[in-house]
Design an enzyme around this catalytic site. Structure first.
Site, PDB file in Angstrom:
ATOM      1  CE  LYS A  71      -4.596  -1.529   2.088  1.00 24.13           C
ATOM      2  NZ  LYS A  71      -5.198  -1.033   3.152  1.00 24.13           N
ATOM      3  CG  ASP A 107      -8.285   0.819   2.164  1.00 23.09           C
ATOM      4  OD1 ASP A 107      -9.180   0.136   2.394  1.00 23.09           O
ATOM      5  OD2 ASP A 107      -7.424   0.739   3.357  1.00 23.09           O
TER       6      ASP A 107
END
Ligand code: ATR
Length: 287
Positions: A71, A107
């Site tokens: 990420k 997210d």
């Protein structure tokens, strides 16, 4: 699903990735929306984010979800990073527009949508977040962005301090931090309006455990758990028994997936179908 010469490709890169629920969720959404897309999972070991980005360009892969351990690494290989993802310092979704790769973080957005779908608006709220790992980062940045006052508590207090420093640097907001201990939780939660668990306590194989003592829970304290396996963690079961609002990890998973789907396709995501696909898969796994 009929795969042809024009089918567009999306997928997830991560390691481990074998148990991801995203392919089932995204392919159900493509089917429902009658889109000529397919979604697969690729195990990509640590250190391969740059070659994954190159592969995306070379093969014309339309979209990627990015999970542990890529990420942060993937950001160096993108042409553009959306403002919120840059603030968070992590990308979980990439869109390929004719070779130009743009990174996003759905997210954070997914977490806020999950709260809103339960009627919770974090603005001005005192929120206690348990944990300071990867999941906590998106949650804390989302809450700060939504105007909440946040306290982060973690077993390793230095990690909580470091997250608080990163938030201060990126957005100027002041986040309190402390040790994840019973005493601290009792005092911090006494005037909190929302509790969010981002630790792995309650997740299989710790499903009989709670990240906080029972006595800090109360009827007027909504609780959100980012754990989705099991869907109803011990924390959420105990909270629900008191009559308080609960938001489970499936909702966050589904909403981050829905936001990614919309970035890749430009089509409104069939959220109910995505949720049903995830729940069906979780049921199958526990059978
Ligand atoms: P994720 O990306 O899911 O957040 P992570 O980065 O490994 O995963 O973070 C896991 C979180 O759960 C951390 O906050 C971790 O606390 P430490 O930073 O102190 O390790 C927390 N955690 C895991 N097991 C725990 C336990 N038994 N008790 C309390 N916290 C725990």
């Amino acid at each position: 699903m009929r795969i042809t010469g024009t089918t567009r490709l999306c997928g997830i890169i991560g390691d481990p990735v074998a148990h991801t629920l995203s392919p089932v969720m995204q392919n159900a959404a493509f089917d429902k929306a009658v889109l000529d897309y397919v979604y697969v999972a690729w195990r990509a070991p640590r250190g391969t984010a740059a070659s994954c980005a190159q592969a995306m360009r070379a093969l014309g892969i339309r979209g990627l979800n990015v999970t542990v351990p890529h990420k942060i690494d993937i950001m160096r290989s993108l042409d553009e990073v959306d403002e919120q993802a840059a603030r968070i310092g992590a990308v979980n979704t990439v869109v390929n527009d004719s070779g130009c790769l743009r990174g996003y973080n759905t997210d954070a957005q997914g977490f806020l949508h999950g709260l809103r779908s339960h009627g919770i608006d974090a603005r001005g709220m005192n929120v206690v977040v348990l944990g300071a790992g990867g999941a906590a980062r998106a949650v804390v940045f989302a809450l700060v962005g939504a105007g909440a006052r946040v306290t982060v508590l973690n077993r390793n207090v230095e990690r909580a301090a470091s997250l608080a420093r990163d938030v201060a640097t990126a957005s100027g907001a002041h986040v309190l931090h402390g040790l994840l201990s019973s005493d601290v939780m009792v005092s911090r939660l006494s005037d909190a309006a929302l509790l969010v668990n981002t630790t792995s306590v309650g997740m299989h194989p710790m499903e009989m455990e709670m990240p906080c003592p029972r006595e800090v829970l109360r009827r007027d304290l909504p609780v959100c758990d980012t754990v989705y396996n099991p869907r109803e963690t011990m924390l959420l079961r105990t909270t629900a028994a008191l009559g308080a609002v609960t938001v489970d990890g499936v909702e966050m998973l589904v909403r981050q997936g829905a936001a990614a789907f919309e970035l890749w396709t430009g089509v409104e995501a069939p959220v109910d179908v995505m949720r049903a696909a995830v729940l069906g898969e979780l049921d199958r796994e526990t059978e």
